[in-house]
Design a protein around this motif. Structure first.
Motif, PDB file in Angstrom:
ATOM      1  N   THR A   1     -17.217   0.809   2.741  1.00 28.86           N
ATOM      2  CA  THR A   1     -15.860   0.276   2.648  1.00 28.86           C
ATOM      3  C   THR A   1     -14.866   1.419   2.759  1.00 28.86           C
ATOM      4  OG1 THR A   1     -16.606  -1.484   1.181  1.00 28.86           O
ATOM      5  CG2 THR A   1     -14.234  -1.038   1.233  1.00 28.86           C
ATOM      6  N   PRO A   2     -13.964   1.382   3.748  1.00 21.01           N
ATOM      7  CA  PRO A   2     -13.010   2.492   3.903  1.00 21.01           C
ATOM      8  C   PRO A   2     -12.105   2.615   2.684  1.00 21.01           C
ATOM      9  CG  PRO A   2     -12.374   0.621   5.274  1.00 21.01           C
ATOM     10  CD  PRO A   2     -13.737   0.317   4.725  1.00 21.01           C
ATOM     11  N   ALA A   3     -11.856   3.837   2.310  1.00 24.40           N
ATOM     12  CA  ALA A   3     -10.984   4.082   1.158  1.00 24.40           C
ATOM     13  C   ALA A   3      -9.544   3.698   1.504  1.00 24.40           C
ATOM     14  CB  ALA A   3     -11.041   5.547   0.757  1.00 24.40           C
ATOM     15  N   ARG A   4      -8.840   3.102   0.569  1.00 27.03           N
ATOM     16  CA  ARG A   4      -7.448   2.716   0.780  1.00 27.03           C
ATOM     17  C   ARG A   4      -6.572   3.961   0.824  1.00 27.03           C
ATOM     18  NH1 ARG A   4      -3.814  -1.357  -2.974  1.00 27.03           N
ATOM     19  NH2 ARG A   4      -1.797  -0.596  -2.300  1.00 27.03           N
ATOM     20  N   ALA A   5      -5.774   4.038   1.852  1.00 25.11           N
ATOM     21  CA  ALA A   5      -4.886   5.190   1.997  1.00 25.11           C
ATOM     22  C   ALA A   5      -3.846   5.190   0.878  1.00 25.11           C
ATOM     23  CB  ALA A   5      -4.200   5.154   3.354  1.00 25.11           C
ATOM     24  N   GLU A   6      -3.580   6.397   0.381  1.00 27.25           N
ATOM     25  CA  GLU A   6      -2.549   6.525  -0.642  1.00 27.25           C
ATOM     26  C   GLU A   6      -1.186   6.367   0.012  1.00 27.25           C
ATOM     27  OE1 GLU A   6      -2.449   6.902  -3.944  1.00 27.25           O
ATOM     28  OE2 GLU A   6      -4.606   6.525  -3.999  1.00 27.25           O
ATOM     29  N   LEU A   7      -0.435   5.346  -0.410  1.00 28.40           N
ATOM     30  CA  LEU A   7       0.874   5.091   0.180  1.00 28.40           C
ATOM     31  C   LEU A   7       1.898   6.061  -0.398  1.00 28.40           C
ATOM     32  CD1 LEU A   7       0.889   1.186   0.039  1.00 28.40           C
ATOM     33  CD2 LEU A   7       0.330   2.651   1.977  1.00 28.40           C
ATOM     34  N   LYS A   8       2.771   6.541   0.495  1.00 28.96           N
ATOM     35  CA  LYS A   8       3.803   7.473   0.052  1.00 28.96           C
ATOM     36  C   LYS A   8       4.998   6.681  -0.478  1.00 28.96           C
ATOM     37  CE  LYS A   8       2.537  10.137   4.147  1.00 28.96           C
ATOM     38  NZ  LYS A   8       3.042  10.660   5.440  1.00 28.96           N
ATOM     39  N   PRO A   9       5.400   6.916  -1.716  1.00 33.33           N
ATOM     40  CA  PRO A   9       6.563   6.188  -2.245  1.00 33.33           C
ATOM     41  C   PRO A   9       7.842   6.639  -1.547  1.00 33.33           C
ATOM     42  CG  PRO A   9       5.854   7.880  -3.797  1.00 33.33           C
ATOM     43  CD  PRO A   9       4.835   7.864  -2.697  1.00 33.33           C
ATOM     44  N   LEU A  10       8.586   5.686  -0.997  1.00 34.71           N
ATOM     45  CA  LEU A  10       9.813   6.025  -0.276  1.00 34.71           C
ATOM     46  C   LEU A  10      10.808   4.875  -0.399  1.00 34.71           C
ATOM     47  CD1 LEU A  10      11.145   8.082   1.760  1.00 34.71           C
ATOM     48  CD2 LEU A  10      10.267   6.593   3.562  1.00 34.71           C
ATOM     49  N   PRO A  11      12.016   5.128  -0.895  1.00 28.52           N
ATOM     50  CA  PRO A  11      13.037   4.074  -0.943  1.00 28.52           C
ATOM     51  C   PRO A  11      13.406   3.639   0.465  1.00 28.52           C
ATOM     52  CG  PRO A  11      13.636   5.931  -2.348  1.00 28.52           C
ATOM     53  CD  PRO A  11      12.476   6.375  -1.505  1.00 28.52           C
ATOM     54  N   LEU A  12      13.692   2.364   0.625  1.00 31.78           N
ATOM     55  CA  LEU A  12      13.988   1.842   1.962  1.00 31.78           C
ATOM     56  C   LEU A  12      15.213   2.512   2.574  1.00 31.78           C
ATOM     57  CD1 LEU A  12      13.419  -1.558   3.375  1.00 31.78           C
ATOM     58  CD2 LEU A  12      15.725  -0.701   3.608  1.00 31.78           C
ATOM     59  N   SER A  13      16.217   2.812   1.771  1.00 31.79           N
ATOM     60  CA  SER A  13      17.424   3.445   2.303  1.00 31.79           C
ATOM     61  C   SER A  13      17.097   4.789   2.959  1.00 31.79           C
ATOM     62  CB  SER A  13      18.456   3.654   1.201  1.00 31.79           C
ATOM     63  OG  SER A  13      17.912   4.411   0.132  1.00 31.79           O
TER      64      SER A  13
ATOM     65  N   GLU B   1       3.271   5.745   9.692  1.00 32.74           N
ATOM     66  CA  GLU B   1       3.505   6.919   8.849  1.00 32.74           C
ATOM     67  C   GLU B   1       2.870   6.780   7.457  1.00 32.74           C
ATOM     68  OE1 GLU B   1       4.985   9.690   9.972  1.00 32.74           O
ATOM     69  OE2 GLU B   1       5.033   8.664  11.919  1.00 32.74           O
ATOM     70  N   GLU B   2       2.121   5.680   7.240  1.00 38.40           N
ATOM     71  CA  GLU B   2       1.385   5.431   5.997  1.00 38.40           C
ATOM     72  C   GLU B   2       2.295   5.275   4.780  1.00 38.40           C
ATOM     73  OE1 GLU B   2      -1.614   8.430   5.577  1.00 38.40           O
ATOM     74  OE2 GLU B   2      -2.815   7.647   7.236  1.00 38.40           O
ATOM     75  N   TYR B   3       3.473   4.690   5.022  1.00 39.32           N
ATOM     76  CA  TYR B   3       4.336   4.317   3.910  1.00 39.32           C
ATOM     77  C   TYR B   3       3.988   2.910   3.412  1.00 39.32           C
ATOM     78  CZ  TYR B   3       7.341   8.315   5.052  1.00 39.32           C
ATOM     79  OH  TYR B   3       7.829   9.570   5.275  1.00 39.32           O
ATOM     80  N   ILE B   4       3.488   2.059   4.319  1.00 36.03           N
ATOM     81  CA  ILE B   4       3.060   0.708   3.956  1.00 36.03           C
ATOM     82  C   ILE B   4       1.749   0.418   4.673  1.00 36.03           C
ATOM     83  CG2 ILE B   4       5.409  -0.149   3.558  1.00 36.03           C
ATOM     84  CD1 ILE B   4       5.352  -1.453   6.295  1.00 36.03           C
ATOM     85  N   GLU B   5       1.016  -0.583   4.180  1.00 29.19           N
ATOM     86  CA  GLU B   5      -0.269  -0.933   4.786  1.00 29.19           C
ATOM     87  C   GLU B   5      -0.119  -1.925   5.924  1.00 29.19           C
ATOM     88  OE1 GLU B   5      -2.681  -2.235   1.425  1.00 29.19           O
ATOM     89  OE2 GLU B   5      -3.907  -0.456   1.730  1.00 29.19           O
ATOM     90  N   LYS B   6       0.825  -2.857   5.778  1.00 31.31           N
ATOM     91  CA  LYS B   6       0.977  -3.912   6.777  1.00 31.31           C
ATOM     92  C   LYS B   6       2.449  -4.274   6.909  1.00 31.31           C
ATOM     93  CE  LYS B   6      -0.839  -8.485   8.021  1.00 31.31           C
ATOM     94  NZ  LYS B   6      -1.722  -9.590   7.614  1.00 31.31           N
ATOM     95  N   SER B   7       2.863  -4.573   8.125  1.00 36.11           N
ATOM     96  CA  SER B   7       4.264  -4.920   8.361  1.00 36.11           C
ATOM     97  C   SER B   7       4.584  -6.308   7.821  1.00 36.11           C
ATOM     98  CB  SER B   7       4.571  -4.883   9.866  1.00 36.11           C
ATOM     99  OG  SER B   7       5.841  -5.447  10.125  1.00 36.11           O
ATOM    100  N   PRO B   8       5.572  -6.429   6.927  1.00 34.34           N
ATOM    101  CA  PRO B   8       5.932  -7.768   6.414  1.00 34.34           C
ATOM    102  C   PRO B   8       6.618  -8.625   7.466  1.00 34.34           C
ATOM    103  CG  PRO B   8       7.473  -6.118   5.596  1.00 34.34           C
ATOM    104  CD  PRO B   8       6.371  -5.370   6.295  1.00 34.34           C
ATOM    105  N   SER B   9       7.233  -7.987   8.469  1.00 40.89           N
ATOM    106  CA  SER B   9       7.950  -8.766   9.487  1.00 40.89           C
ATOM    107  C   SER B   9       7.006  -9.579  10.358  1.00 40.89           C
ATOM    108  CB  SER B   9       8.788  -7.842  10.374  1.00 40.89           C
ATOM    109  OG  SER B   9       7.957  -6.960  11.118  1.00 40.89           O
TER     110      SER B   9
END
Length: 357
Positions: A84-96, A174-182
C-alpha cells in the motif's frame, strides 16, 4: 479453547473460553465464524492474547476482515500493507497564499489576456471567500455552498470551474492536496432549458443587407459568423491568408481551444467574402449596435454560431459533419447547447442568401 453458543444480555453470542498468560479469558462474538477466526489468529502466536484483550471487538472485527481480504489476494496482511503506497504528507498552505503563488505561475503561461483576466477574477473571488482556510480543507461541498450563496446559474458555475479547476490541479501536483475538489462538484440541473436563440431567414437577410449598405466590413464579419460558425473572437484574429475560396483556416493561435480546424466555404459564403477586403477592427461594439438597431433585430450571445449549427444540421443532416466544422470533439455539445429545430425548407433558404450588390 471452547466455543459455545450463549445468550448474553438478550442477544445470541458465541463465547470463546481460553487461557491467556495463565489466566482464564472469555470473548463474545456475534457469529461462530468470527469466533473461529479469532481462535485461528490466537493460535498463530500464543503471546497474542494480551494484544487481543486490549482492543475492542470492533477493532478485532476490522483485523479479521483485513486478514480475509489479504487472503483473497493471496497475501498476508503484512505483505498487503507493504504494497500500500504511503500517503504523501500534505503541505499546510492557506488558500490566499496559494492563489498568490499560482498567480505568478499562470503569468508565465501563454494565456490570452482575456482568459488570464477572467482566471484572475475568479481566483480573487475564491481567495475572498476561503482565504484563511488551508487548501486541503476546501472541499467540493464548500465550493457548492459558495456558488449557491452567490446565486450563480449553471452556465456561470461551469465557467468558474473551468477557470479555477487548473488551480486545484496545480495544488495536487505540488502535493498541497490529494484530490481536486472542483472535479467532484455537484452541479445544479441546467436552469436554461429553452432552446438557443437563432436568427430566422428573414432576420438574417435584414442583418446582412443592412450591413452591406451601411458598413460592408461588418457584412463580411456577419457572413463568416453565420455561414461558417466561426466565433466572434476567432473572426477578429483571422488574417487575410487564413481565408481562401475553399476554406477558412482557424489556426491554433486563433482558435478558442487552440486546436486548428478547417471550415468549408459554402457557395453563398464565397460570395459574401467578396463584399469587403477586411473585417472590422475598430469601434466594433458601437458599429454592431448601430447595425442591429438599423436592421431592427435583437442580438443574443452566440446567436450567429447557434444559427450556423441549426441550419447546417438541418441542411446536411449529419451531426458528425456539423460538429467537425464547429471544432467539437463529438456531437454531445452540438445537441446540448447549439441546436435549434429548423426545417429543411428554411435551411435551403438560409444557404441561398446571397449579397445583392
Amino acid at each position: 479453547m471452547q466455543i459455545k453458543k450463549v445468550v448474553n444480555h438478550g442477544h445470541t453470542r458465541w463465547r470463546v473460553s481460553t487461557y491467556v498468560a495463565g489466566k482464564r479469558r472469555q470473548r463474545f462474538f456475534s457469529s461462530k465464524k468470527l469466533a473461529v477466526e479469532w481462535i485461528k489468529l490466537l493460535r498463530v502466536d500464543e503471546n497474542s492474547g494480551n494484544f487481543w484483550s486490549d482492543i475492542s471487538t470492533e477493532e478485532q472485527r476490522d483485523i479479521i476482515l483485513a486478514y480475509k481480504l489479504a487472503a483473497s489476494k493471496g497475501l498476508s496482511v503484512y505483505r498487503c500493507l507493504l504494497q500500500t503506497p504511503a500517503r504523501a504528507e500534505l503541505k499546510p498552505l492557506p488558500l490566499s497564499e496559494a492563489v498568490l503563488e499560482y498567480q505568478e505561475v499562470i503569468k508565465q503561461r501563454s494565456l490570452r489576456p482575456a482568459s488570464l483576466k477572467q482566471t484572475q477574477l475568479f481566483l480573487s473571488l475564491l481567495a475572498d471567500e476561503f482565504g484563511n482556510e488551508l487548501v486541503h480543507c476546501v472541499t467540493a461541498s464548500l465550493l457548492e455552498k459558495w456558488s449557491q450563496k452567490r446565486n450563480w446559474k449553471r452556465s456561470t458555475i461551469d465557467g468558474v470551474i473551468a477557470k479555477i479547476g487548473p488551480f486545484f490541479s496545480w495544488l495536487v501536483r505540488e502535493e498541497y492536496i490529494e484530490k481536486s475538489p472542483s472535479s467532484i462538484i455537484q452541479r445544479p440541473i441546467n436552469d436554461d432549458c429553452a432552446p438557443p436563440k437563432i436568427f430566422s431567414v428573414e432576420e438574417t437577410v435584414k442583418l446582412l443587407t443592412t450591413a452591406l449598405r451601411l458598413d460592408p466590413p461588418y457584412a463580411k464579419y456577419f457572413a463568416i459568423g453565420l455561414f461558417a460558425g466561426v466565433r466572434p473572437h476567432e473572426i477578429e484574429r483571422l488574417k487575410e491568408k487564413d481565408i481562401s475560396e475553399r476554406y477558412i483556416e482557424i489556426t491554433a493561435a486563433t482558435a478558442k481551444c487552440r486546436k486548428r480546424r478547417l471550415v468549408n466555404v459554402l457557395p453563398n459564403l464565397k460570395e459574401w467574402l467578396k463584399v469587403s477586403p477586411k473585417t472590422p477592427l475598430k469601434n466594433k461594439r458601437r458599429r454592431k449596435l448601430a447595425l442591429t438597431k438599423a436592421a431592427d433585430i435583437s442580438w443574443s450571445n452566440d446567436i450567429m454560431r447557434h444559427s450556423y449549427a441549426s441550419y447546417h444540421l438541418a441542411h446536411f443532416c449529419s451531426a458528425d459533419k456539423t460538429a467537425l466544422e464547429m471544432g467539437h470533439r463529438d456531437t454531445n455539445m452540438l445537441f446540448r447547447h447549439y441546436r435549434q429545430l429548423v426545417t429543411r425548407e428554411a435551411a435551403e433558404k438560409f444557404w441561398a442568401i446571397m449579397p445583392q450588390l
